[in-house]
Design an enzyme around this catalytic site. Structure first.
Site, PDB file in Angstrom:
ATOM      1  CG  PHE A   1      44.576  20.953 -49.051  1.00  0.00           C
ATOM      2  CD1 PHE A   1      43.340  21.193 -49.632  1.00  0.00           C
ATOM      3  CD2 PHE A   1      45.581  20.426 -49.852  1.00  0.00           C
ATOM      4  CE1 PHE A   1      43.098  20.914 -50.978  1.00  0.00           C
ATOM      5  CE2 PHE A   1      45.353  20.141 -51.196  1.00  0.00           C
ATOM      6  CZ  PHE A   1      44.112  20.386 -51.757  1.00  0.00           C
ATOM      7  NE  ARG A   2      39.283  24.631 -43.867  1.00  0.00           N
ATOM      8  CZ  ARG A   2      38.984  25.897 -44.097  1.00  0.00           C
ATOM      9  NH1 ARG A   2      39.908  26.841 -43.916  1.00  0.00           N
ATOM     10  NH2 ARG A   2      37.783  26.242 -44.506  1.00  0.00           N
TER      11      ARG A   2
ATOM     12  CG  HIS B   1      39.792  37.750 -48.334  1.00  0.00           C
ATOM     13  ND1 HIS B   1      39.222  36.527 -48.050  1.00  0.00           N
ATOM     14  CD2 HIS B   1      38.811  38.661 -48.117  1.00  0.00           C
ATOM     15  CE1 HIS B   1      37.966  36.701 -47.682  1.00  0.00           C
ATOM     16  NE2 HIS B   1      37.699  37.995 -47.708  1.00  0.00           N
TER      17      HIS B   1
ATOM     18  CG  ASP C   1      38.081  30.504 -51.415  1.00  0.00           C
ATOM     19  OD1 ASP C   1      39.013  30.163 -50.660  1.00  0.00           O
ATOM     20  OD2 ASP C   1      37.199  31.312 -51.072  1.00  0.00           O
TER      21      ASP C   1
ATOM     22  CG  HIS D   1      34.019  25.105 -42.744  1.00  0.00           C
ATOM     23  ND1 HIS D   1      34.999  25.436 -41.835  1.00  0.00           N
ATOM     24  CD2 HIS D   1      33.981  26.125 -43.641  1.00  0.00           C
ATOM     25  CE1 HIS D   1      35.528  26.607 -42.158  1.00  0.00           C
ATOM     26  NE2 HIS D   1      34.936  27.042 -43.253  1.00  0.00           N
TER      27      HIS D   1
END
Length: 442
Positions: A65-66, A181, A306, A310
């Protein structure tokens, strides 16, 4: 027997990972308190669920969620709105923010930011890095912490555990299942000339090739067994990894994404360009079919989105300057319901992958099941409703989706969080009521 409830959900077709039955659900103080024929009981609120399928609240166990640092792409409010509109009641958010979530202070700051702003319930990962390895056993036990996230290969952000010595130290520091990852950093660096050769995003799966993923997953499984540490391999993309992980159930659980199950190379790069660019990459049909075999035979435990938004301006920068990642939390359930209607998996299997599985793997208390005593987190689905994924419906700040204008069959029509209806017919209802999830130690 309880004779009065705060809410009674009547006549829905309840879907669990083991059964599908028409029944009523009684809810009191945010918990499920009865399941059965409740036609004669008193209630403050009735929800007519006849003709609808009732899922345990959907858990998206991998979102970005940045916030903090990149709120122009997404923030806690916009991301959790997108989740709720897509039928998701709980999200587990990743640590590769700016600054990264690697300390008690940064984790506490994230919890503080979330208070009163999340529309769904939430948990946060702590990122593993060289500087915090000794503190990971303490960090993973913080209230609201899902667990530790390990980046074996470079992706968005600065977190990286690139070699076996450091990975060994991380895996031996803590007990809870670590999310990983898995891409091999050395091979990524060796193959950089491919990325920089002047082509477009069709080079992305050549640079981050099958061997890049397989090498990392092989290393991870070997060290996880040595150090007896359970791991969860995120966004698996190759048939080769599925074959390996099928034989690694003693130590590893597995996630796939709707994107890798739906999109296929080279078509996605021809049609979407850099908007199809993500890490690990979308691959060809052979590997997509390998992932579906893993879904059908039980190798895959979880479907997570995921969600990694952007802006269009960033995506339009041109490869390789365009960042990797795409939104997905809002479309996770609609895309997978479309696959159910196409006969690719059963409703019960979908519930296992999107509700029961994530709760089980990470130890999310009182989540993931329709069961007396559990949180009354429910997702109501019209399995026959056809709907087009439109820009106006999307809540993410990035304003796009790889599935834009796709018509799907099966749609979330209501989202209920701890007994409160927070979305109905594509509209958010009320103020944010999300809370941090409690996690149980293994």
């Amino acid at each position: 027997m309880i004779t009065a409830f705060d809410v009674v959900l009547r006549g829905g077709t309840l879907v669990t990972n083991s059964a599908i039955d028409i029944s009523d659900i009684g809810i009191s103080e945010g918990r499920i308190t009865a399941i059965g024929n409740l036609s004669s009981v008193n209630t403050n609120e009735k929800i007519d669920a006849r003709g609808l399928h009732v899922f345990p609240g959907i858990i998206d166990s991998q979102v970005h969620f940045r916030e903090p640092g990149d709120e122009h792409k997404e923030d806690m409010e916009s991301g959790s709105k997108a989740a709720v509109l897509g039928g998701v009641t709980t999200v587990f958010e990743m640590p590769n923010t700016t600054p990264p979530t690697t300390t008690v202070e940064s984790f506490t700051e994230k919890l503080s930011r979330a208070d009163g702003r999340y529309y769904c319930d939430y948990g946060f990962f702590v990122g593993a890095c060289k500087e915090n390895i000794v503190n990971l056993p303490m960090l993973e036990r913080l209230s609201g912490c899902v667990g530790v996230k390990i980046f074996m290969g470079s992706s968005t952000g600065t977190l990286l555990i690139p070699d076996d010595n450091m990975l060994k130290d991380v895996l031996s520091s803590g007990r809870r299942r670590a999310a990983v990852h898995a891409e091999d950093e050395d091979r990524l660096n060796e193959r950089l000339p491919i990325r920089n050769s002047g082509g477009g995003p069709e080079l992305h799966p050549q640079w981050r090739d099958v061997k890049t993923s397989l090498l990392a997953t092989e290393r991870l499984i070997r060290l996880a067994r040595t150090h007896r540490r359970p791991v969860h391999v995120l966004h698996v993309t190759t048939a080769d990894e599925i074959n390996l992980l099928r034989k690694s159930r003693d130590v590893a659980t597995v996630e796939c994404t709707p994107q890798h199950l739906t999109l296929v190379a080279p078509d996605c790069y021809d049609q979407l360009g850099t908007y199809a660019q993500m890490n690990p990459p979308i691959r060809d049909e052979k590997h997509r079919q390998g992932l579906w075999r893993g879904i059908l035979d039980g190798t895959v435990d979880v479907i997570g989105s995921d969600h990694a938004p952007h802006t269009r301006a960033e995506k339009d920068m041109g490869y390789p300057n365009s960042p990797s990642g795409m939104p997905g939390v809002q479309t996770l359930l609609p895309i997978m319901l479309d696959h159910v209607n196409a006969g690719r998996l059963s409703l019960k299997r979908l519930v296992e992958l999107t509700s029961t599985g994530p709760a089980r793997i990470y130890g999310a208390a009182l989540k993931g099941e329709i069961k007396v005593g559990y949180d009354a987190d429910l997702t109501l689905v019209d399995l026959g409703l056809k709907h087009t994924i439109s820009k106006n419906w999307l809540a993410s700040k990035c304003g796009w989706s790889p599935f834009l204008d796709k018509t799907v069959k099966g749609w979330p029509v209501a989202t209920i969080l701890r007994g409160e209806t927070i979305m109905r017919d594509d509209e958010i209802i009320g103020d944010p009521i999300g809370k941090a999830v409690t996690f149980q130690d293994p």
